[in-house]
Design a protein around this motif. Sequence first.
Motif, PDB file in Angstrom:
ATOM      1  N   SER A 127       2.179   2.968   7.099  1.00  7.62           N
ATOM      2  CA  SER A 127       2.078   2.243   6.055  1.00  7.62           C
ATOM      3  C   SER A 127       1.535   3.005   5.151  1.00  7.62           C
ATOM      4  O   SER A 127       2.083   3.370   3.411  1.00  7.62           O
ATOM      5  CB  SER A 127       1.363   0.792   6.014  1.00  7.62           C
ATOM      6  OG  SER A 127       2.146   0.102   6.615  1.00  7.62           O
ATOM      7  N   TRP A 128       0.648   3.335   5.742  1.00  7.71           N
ATOM      8  CA  TRP A 128      -0.341   4.354   4.533  1.00  7.71           C
ATOM      9  C   TRP A 128       0.249   5.425   3.905  1.00  7.71           C
ATOM     10  O   TRP A 128       0.538   5.685   3.113  1.00  7.71           O
ATOM     11  CB  TRP A 128      -1.845   5.031   5.280  1.00  7.71           C
ATOM     12  CG  TRP A 128      -3.503   5.194   4.342  1.00  7.71           C
ATOM     13  CD1 TRP A 128      -2.968   5.792   2.839  1.00  7.71           C
ATOM     14  CD2 TRP A 128      -4.171   5.503   4.570  1.00  7.71           C
ATOM     15  NE1 TRP A 128      -4.057   5.956   2.469  1.00  7.71           N
ATOM     16  CE2 TRP A 128      -4.790   5.317   3.334  1.00  7.71           C
ATOM     17  CE3 TRP A 128      -4.969   5.092   5.828  1.00  7.71           C
ATOM     18  CZ2 TRP A 128      -5.913   6.280   2.598  1.00  7.71           C
ATOM     19  CZ3 TRP A 128      -6.294   4.860   5.026  1.00  7.71           C
ATOM     20  CH2 TRP A 128      -6.861   5.660   4.069  1.00  7.71           C
ATOM     21  N   TYR A 129       0.911   6.448   4.880  1.00 14.31           N
ATOM     22  CA  TYR A 129       1.762   7.639   4.297  1.00 14.31           C
ATOM     23  C   TYR A 129       3.083   6.932   3.992  1.00 14.31           C
ATOM     24  O   TYR A 129       3.157   7.646   2.836  1.00 14.31           O
ATOM     25  CB  TYR A 129       2.057   7.944   5.866  1.00 14.31           C
ATOM     26  CG  TYR A 129       1.053   9.071   5.725  1.00 14.31           C
ATOM     27  CD1 TYR A 129       0.557  10.791   5.396  1.00 14.31           C
ATOM     28  CD2 TYR A 129       0.108   8.963   7.474  1.00 14.31           C
ATOM     29  CE1 TYR A 129      -0.556  11.510   5.349  1.00 14.31           C
ATOM     30  CE2 TYR A 129      -0.944  10.026   7.383  1.00 14.31           C
ATOM     31  CZ  TYR A 129      -0.523  11.342   6.553  1.00 14.31           C
ATOM     32  OH  TYR A 129      -2.296  12.423   6.814  1.00 14.31           O
ATOM     33  N   THR A 154      -7.244   9.079  -0.766  1.00 13.32           N
ATOM     34  CA  THR A 154      -6.376   9.969  -1.965  1.00 13.32           C
ATOM     35  C   THR A 154      -5.475  10.447  -1.497  1.00 13.32           C
ATOM     36  O   THR A 154      -4.648  11.177  -1.660  1.00 13.32           O
ATOM     37  CB  THR A 154      -6.318   9.526  -2.794  1.00 13.32           C
ATOM     38  OG1 THR A 154      -7.372  10.501  -3.944  1.00 13.32           O
ATOM     39  CG2 THR A 154      -7.396   8.044  -3.628  1.00 13.32           C
ATOM     40  N   PRO A 211      -5.936   8.986   5.652  1.00 10.52           N
ATOM     41  CA  PRO A 211      -5.019   8.801   6.325  1.00 10.52           C
ATOM     42  C   PRO A 211      -5.118   9.448   7.781  1.00 10.52           C
ATOM     43  O   PRO A 211      -5.346   8.766   8.847  1.00 10.52           O
ATOM     44  CB  PRO A 211      -3.778   8.402   6.214  1.00 10.52           C
ATOM     45  CG  PRO A 211      -3.159   8.917   4.721  1.00 10.52           C
ATOM     46  CD  PRO A 211      -4.060   9.843   4.632  1.00 10.52           C
ATOM     47  N   LEU A 237      -1.087   0.989  10.421  1.00 11.41           N
ATOM     48  CA  LEU A 237      -2.055   0.848   9.587  1.00 11.41           C
ATOM     49  C   LEU A 237      -1.613   2.524   9.410  1.00 11.41           C
ATOM     50  O   LEU A 237      -1.358   2.887   7.611  1.00 11.41           O
ATOM     51  CB  LEU A 237      -3.505   0.600  10.182  1.00 11.41           C
ATOM     52  CG  LEU A 237      -4.530   1.524   8.686  1.00 11.41           C
ATOM     53  CD1 LEU A 237      -4.402   0.692   6.808  1.00 11.41           C
ATOM     54  CD2 LEU A 237      -5.469   1.546   8.467  1.00 11.41           C
ATOM     55  N   PHE A 258       1.979   5.355  -0.117  1.00  8.21           N
ATOM     56  CA  PHE A 258       0.439   6.508  -1.073  1.00  8.21           C
ATOM     57  C   PHE A 258       2.143   8.090  -0.222  1.00  8.21           C
ATOM     58  O   PHE A 258       1.818   8.981  -1.651  1.00  8.21           O
ATOM     59  CB  PHE A 258      -0.279   6.624  -0.478  1.00  8.21           C
ATOM     60  CG  PHE A 258      -0.770   4.720  -0.832  1.00  8.21           C
ATOM     61  CD1 PHE A 258      -1.032   4.818  -1.962  1.00  8.21           C
ATOM     62  CD2 PHE A 258      -0.769   4.228   0.349  1.00  8.21           C
ATOM     63  CE1 PHE A 258      -2.060   3.845  -2.402  1.00  8.21           C
ATOM     64  CE2 PHE A 258      -1.251   2.524  -0.061  1.00  8.21           C
ATOM     65  CZ  PHE A 258      -1.671   3.037  -1.770  1.00  8.21           C
TER      66      PHE A 258
END
Length: 753
Positions: free
Chosen positions: A657-659, A41, A46, A654, A662
Amino acid sequence: MNHPPPPVRAGLHLPGDGQAELARWRLISLEKQLPQPRLLTGVGTPALVAALLLTLLAVFAFAYLGRDSESGVPRAVTESQRDLVRAVARGLDSSVARSREELARTADAYDARPAGVATQLAALTRDQPKWRGVGVLEAGGKSTVAAVGQPVALPPGTAAGRIAVPVVEGNDPRLLLVEPLSDGRLLVAELNLHIRTLRLDPKAKQAVLIAVPGGGRSLVQGAPVPADPALDGLIAGAVGASSGASTATRTGAPATGIADRDPTVPAAPVATADAVGKVGVVVVSLVYVPVTAAAVTREPLLAALVLLSGAGAVLLILQFGLVRPVRLLLVHAKAVASGSPTQVPPRTANAQVNRIASAFGTLAAQQRTIPARRGSDDPAGGVPAGLTVVAAVVAVLLAAGGILATLAPHEDDLPAQVVRDSENQVAAVAGAVDDTLDGGYTKLTLVGADNRTAGTGELRRALDRLLDDNRRFRSGYLVSASGSVVTRVGRTPLRPGGPLPGEGGVVLHDVQGRLPIVYAYTQLADGRSLVAEFDVRYLTRLLERVDGRLRVVDVDQRDILDSAGYLAFEQVSSRQVRNAAAEALIGKPYARVAEVDGDRELLIAAPVALEGSAAHLEWTVVAERPVTDYALPGNEMRQGALLVAVVAAGIGLLLFSWYYFFQLRPLRNLSREAATLAGGDSSRVISPRWHDDIGAVAVCLEVCRQAAVHGEQRLGGAARLRGTEGMPTAIMTKIPPRRKAGSRGVRSSRRGD
């Protein structure tokens, strides 16, 4: 829960007795209240995960792309040999199965009328050169009752029963088929094991043999096999392995001066074997194939370096564009929320971070915790966080594109052996289509000859038996002299009514409609005719025996059958396909690599029939297969590079999308809320979206908001719930548990008592 320090009384002093010591105490208390990032987290997680995945992909790419760097026979050649031998063995097995059916019918005829044995044997071998000799032997096979052709005899020790005994001697392989008769005698037939004529490559010294596991072998076609113990062991190993697997391949040691193409290039013997059903014989193909030189590892190493460079770029871009600015912002936010008088807003490369830091500076100046600094309430510019993440993703995509650009060559040419094997496979498909049409007509003719004067009911039963034994037909029917259907079996006929053309043959009814209507017919003695329509799906499945796209084209360049989606009778648009079909139709073999619709493809054409009942159709089978589909070193490198590039692109997706979900969205929302709070609107509570670094900054911003509303006593370690100190304690009345519904009656009865 932490509580603010008690008010300072006269004569008492806090440790340090200063604002700095108070700010330090507030900072310690605040840090205990801030959300701490957990595993996966953190704002930098990431980037670390993406870099780790790219590093692992680099290791995989080096190993995967370098797996075919060793020298040896191209896999495309071994695969084409396996397909060729499998097709030959399957065709020979079908021929043996049909011959056994004919022999079984002769045995049934003998059991029904033993006195006509001579006529029955003559009918079996008439116009059938495949039968070397047929005879009826006494029990035990010691004496001959009747025979046609060359004398037949059972080998000593042969068990009585329905068996097949291979006889491999010289260059004339045979198969003894034995059928027991009802009177104890044996019907024995000697069948020649003939293989259709193949186009073999003399430069590769290809040979096709028939062998018996643990026994001898016979040369059927091709160059003679030299006497060599190593070569004999190679062939024997392939023959022995074919009994446990459908097709077995064995490769010998390379040697120079074997192949006629270039004596200086080493060539290795390759033996491929496949069993012919369960009759005890094996088809073997022996060919000498030039081996490929060992490839260097420059391409796999280059791919690994490109991916490692992408991993480093991701770390650098995100570290200086997002991770480090957010962490600097968090340090400043904790200092402001603790009332530190020395911190000034940081100026980073991130635009959202700068706006939030500027808002913290404005709030600190309003609280008089730090001196106001000119311009501190104005954003100091910078690159948007989203653009930073996009730049990192672009670095990953550039690495993937670099791999495709440098490691995606493709083969423009094919080994000559692959071309020759593919030509034989297409010729086998064309022969299968011819056998289906011509054999269907022959079977229908035999039914008509046996029932020339039969009634309608008997003809219907004969047609029903014909369709049960032949899946090639979709329907069969009896047609009157005027062309109307008298009786039918199977599915509804597609052919419209009307007189039939001529006395018999195979006909393509018309060149219109959604399906080609192909049928065979034969005329009876009284003017009636038997018609059997061929199943188009059955004919199309014959084309699917060879990889690639196969189509049947007529003399007018129309698409009759196609293994891919097509419209019946559509004109063929490709000039190369039309030229190939035209050359094959006049008897010229066509097999070459050509440019077809912008792609390099192996184009092969073979006529369906140059003689027989289907010859007048003037059909041609044309096969197309891209060169990139073959298992050649360049093609395999290209496919491996494509796989690595797709995985790298997935890692980039990925990462984005993660950044985005979140970090970017919470940071953008927090920047908007910070600007609103710095502008004077302190009515909206600021809550952390995630328990990470950005969530900790949001908590610090909420502390500053509470300090702006309630005063500086809300800074640092103050209890976050307003009014918790000095609240009176009240004793709440205990609520009795709810009674069950059934207990009311009991209580009422007791009250009544």
